[in-house]
Design an enzyme around this catalytic site. Structure first.
Site, mmCIF file in Angstrom:
data_model
loop_
_atom_site.group_PDB
_atom_site.id
_atom_site.type_symbol
_atom_site.label_atom_id
_atom_site.label_comp_id
_atom_site.label_asym_id
_atom_site.label_seq_id
_atom_site.Cartn_x
_atom_site.Cartn_y
_atom_site.Cartn_z
ATOM 1 C CG ASP A 18 14.047 -21.038 7.927
ATOM 2 O OD1 ASP A 18 13.007 -20.785 7.295
ATOM 3 O OD2 ASP A 18 14.405 -22.194 8.216
ATOM 4 C CG PHE A 37 8.555 -21.003 3.777
ATOM 5 C CD1 PHE A 37 7.200 -21.175 3.523
ATOM 6 C CD2 PHE A 37 9.417 -22.002 3.362
ATOM 7 C CE1 PHE A 37 6.710 -22.309 2.884
ATOM 8 C CE2 PHE A 37 8.948 -23.144 2.718
ATOM 9 C CZ PHE A 37 7.596 -23.300 2.483
ATOM 10 C CB SER A 38 10.584 -19.629 9.356
ATOM 11 O OG SER A 38 9.656 -20.582 9.789
ATOM 12 C CG ASP A 71 9.351 -23.591 11.726
ATOM 13 O OD1 ASP A 71 8.987 -24.743 12.005
ATOM 14 O OD2 ASP A 71 10.174 -23.332 10.824
ATOM 15 C CD1 TRP A 101 10.056 -30.767 10.662
ATOM 16 C CD2 TRP A 101 8.027 -30.579 9.733
ATOM 17 N NE1 TRP A 101 9.828 -29.435 10.396
ATOM 18 C CE2 TRP A 101 8.592 -29.287 9.826
ATOM 19 C CE3 TRP A 101 6.747 -30.715 9.189
ATOM 20 C CZ2 TRP A 101 7.933 -28.145 9.391
ATOM 21 C CZ3 TRP A 101 6.076 -29.574 8.754
ATOM 22 C CH2 TRP A 101 6.669 -28.313 8.855
ATOM 23 C CD1 TRP A 131 3.905 -26.920 6.792
ATOM 24 C CD2 TRP A 131 3.617 -27.420 4.635
ATOM 25 N NE1 TRP A 131 4.759 -26.127 6.058
ATOM 26 C CE2 TRP A 131 4.603 -26.409 4.732
ATOM 27 C CE3 TRP A 131 3.256 -27.881 3.372
ATOM 28 C CZ2 TRP A 131 5.237 -25.884 3.616
ATOM 29 C CZ3 TRP A 131 3.881 -27.346 2.261
ATOM 30 C CH2 TRP A 131 4.861 -26.364 2.385
ATOM 31 C CD1 TRP A 183 0.840 -25.939 9.752
ATOM 32 C CD2 TRP A 183 0.601 -28.092 10.318
ATOM 33 N NE1 TRP A 183 2.106 -26.509 9.821
ATOM 34 C CE2 TRP A 183 1.976 -27.828 10.167
ATOM 35 C CE3 TRP A 183 0.208 -29.384 10.677
ATOM 36 C CZ2 TRP A 183 2.970 -28.799 10.348
ATOM 37 C CZ3 TRP A 183 1.183 -30.355 10.858
ATOM 38 C CH2 TRP A 183 2.539 -30.057 10.687
#
Length: 494
Positions: free
Chosen positions: A166, A101-102, A42, A303, A66, A39
């Site tokens: 993010d 995370f991003s 972003d 998504w 995910w 997977w």
């Protein structure tokens, strides 16, 4: 470099090798960024560092669905020929227990610095979590060390919900700036601002921009940059309801154009405009390269959409790189980077200054293709003109322009999207329609009239493309040009 990082990344790399060996490659893309297997979502940390382009991405190396987010990594000298690098970030440390995370990347005097969100579950079944911000550094651009003092921002402002992620970081004069996607306890979306002298110590400066309920409940992947004297705020809002042709995907990506005052932290802007009107475009991030170009790459999926590649052991890809410019009426235009021409293997000019009434079909067998068609609408009597990319049987992907209605439509309903297969957007072609199309094994990217409209979608044909068809309905159409190029596969190892 700590032992947890080394162990976690090595374990992930080994899992990827095993997954790649079992993967079905029928839909694997030929010139797009993908993970070796499993997977991705972003794009993260887009940057040009020491003469090379780097793209990171959200990655789950253990499954095609995910899961705990890692940072996958590719690099390139020309934005076209990409090579896989070792996984850059793996979760599991105290600062990022359940996910990296991003985030974004900056060049801090020769040190490649990644700024990312650490994700921590309190109650995973009920999606209760907390998030913080962290830093990892590298001098070679390949191997990263997380800072011992992570997290550099431990918690969000007190009036926040749990959403706090993010980070996009840039330098203005001598100060580093960070914006973050966030929401209030009342679920109003906003972006908040921090500054730092050294990327380690951060000071909160309040809300840069807040939306109302009409703008969703959370703004993901915020980006903020100057372009032609204007300040562009680009983001991916969650929770906007569909309105006619607009906002038809589960989540959107779009932008404001406005004026920003660094001294007062005030941003005045115009209306929200979607950046791409296809099915599969989200979480776009931009960066400035050494030619002064503002380049954007997005996630080429959506998504909760159907992803047939999961059955093959992989899921997710990034778009081709696009140059962003500011057009008339403060509209952002996206067009392929010039370097995409490096993929061309053979050029085929099918027609020039030709008239069609009904249909013109050219047999073309390919699965990696660039197509350019120019319709002269001033001399055409047709009501509709179409470009059809034809597969086996009835399979086809159709791009149609209504000259009277000034609507551009993409129909993928018989090329892998049986439900919700159509997207359309307004386009004033003003006498000429140019369609510049990139077709890969399971994707299509359309750039109409030099980026006045773009549409990006995943498609899933059972076999290669077999033909290109031009269609006119309701009268004649004048074709100034129809050219195609077969493109090379950058991932082909044979």
């Amino acid at each position: 470099m700590n032992s947890t990082y080394i162990n976690n990344t090595k374990q992930a790399e080994e899992a990827l090798k095993q997954a790649e060996a079992k993967m079905n490659k029928r839909y694997r893309l030929g010139y797009h960024i993908m993970a070796p297997a499993n997977w991705i979502n972003d794009p993260n940390g887009l940057i040009q560092f020491k003469g090379e382009y780097h793209a990171f991405y959200q990655h789950h190396p253990y499954d095609e669905n995910w899961g705990p987010m890692h940072w996958g990594h590719v690099k390139s000298k020309d934005l076209v020929h990409w090579e896989h690098c070792p996984i850059a970030l793996a979760p599991g440390d105290a600062c990022d227990l359940d996910g990296c995370f991003s985030g974004s990347a900056v060049d801090n005097n020769g040190e490649l610095t990644l700024i990312y969100t650490g994700h921590h579950y309190i109650d995973q079944p009920n999606n209760i979590f907390f998030q913080n911000q962290n830093v990892a550094v590298s001098t070679d651009g390949i191997h990263f060390t997380k800072l011992a003092q992570n997290p550099v921002i431990a918690e969000p402002p007190t009036d926040s919900s749990q959403h706090f992620r993010d980070p996009k970081v840039w330098k203005h004069e001598d100060t580093w700036y960070m914006i973050l996607g966030n929401s209030t306890k009342e679920d109003l979306p906003r972006v908040i601002l921090y500054t730092s002298p050294d990327l380690r110590t951060w000071t909160y400066h309040g809300v840069l921009l807040q939306g109302d309920k009409n703008m969703g409940f959370m703004w993901e992947c915020p980006d903020f940059f100057e372009l032609n004297g204007k300040h562009i705020f680009m983001f991916s809002p969650q929770g906007i309801d569909a309105q006619g042709d607009k906002y038809n995907n589960l989540f959107q990506t779009g932008y404001y154009v406005g004026e920003y005052n660094y001294d007062s932290n005030e941003y005045q802007h115009g209306e929200f405009i979607e950046l791409d009107n296809g099915h599969d475009f989200y979480a776009v991030q931009t960066f400035l390269d050494d030619q002064g170009r503002r380049i954007a790459i997005g996630w080429m999926d959506m998504w909760e959409s159907d992803m047939p590649t999961k059955a093959d052991g992989w899921s997710g890809a990034l778009t081709i790189p696009r140059v962003i410019t500011l057009g008339a009426n403060n509209k952002l235009l996206m067009n392929p980077v010039e370097e995409m021409k490096l993929l061309r293997q053979s050029e085929h000019v099918l027609c020039q200054s030709s008239t069609i009434c009904g249909s013109y079909l050219a047999e073309v067998e390919a699965d990696l293709l660039e197509v350019k068609v120019v319709f002269d609408l001033t001399k055409s009597s047709a009501d509709l003109v179409s470009l059809k990319l034809c597969g086996t049987g009835e399979e086809e992907t159709v791009i149609t322009y209504s000259i009277l209605g000034q609507k551009l439509m993409l129909d993928c309903s018989i090329s892998g999207k049986k439900t919700d297969g159509v997207r359309q957007t307004t386009l004033n072609a003003e006498g000429q329609l140019t369609l510049h199309v990139y077709l890969d094994r399971s994707s299509i990217e359309i750039f109409a009239n030099e980026g006045e409209a773009t549409m990006t979608s995943r498609i899933y044909l059972s076999e290669k493309l077999l033909g290109i068809e031009l269609v006119s309905e309701g009268g004649e159409a004048i074709i100034n040009e129809l050219t195609y190029w077969k493109l090379k596969d950058i991932w082909q190892t044979e």
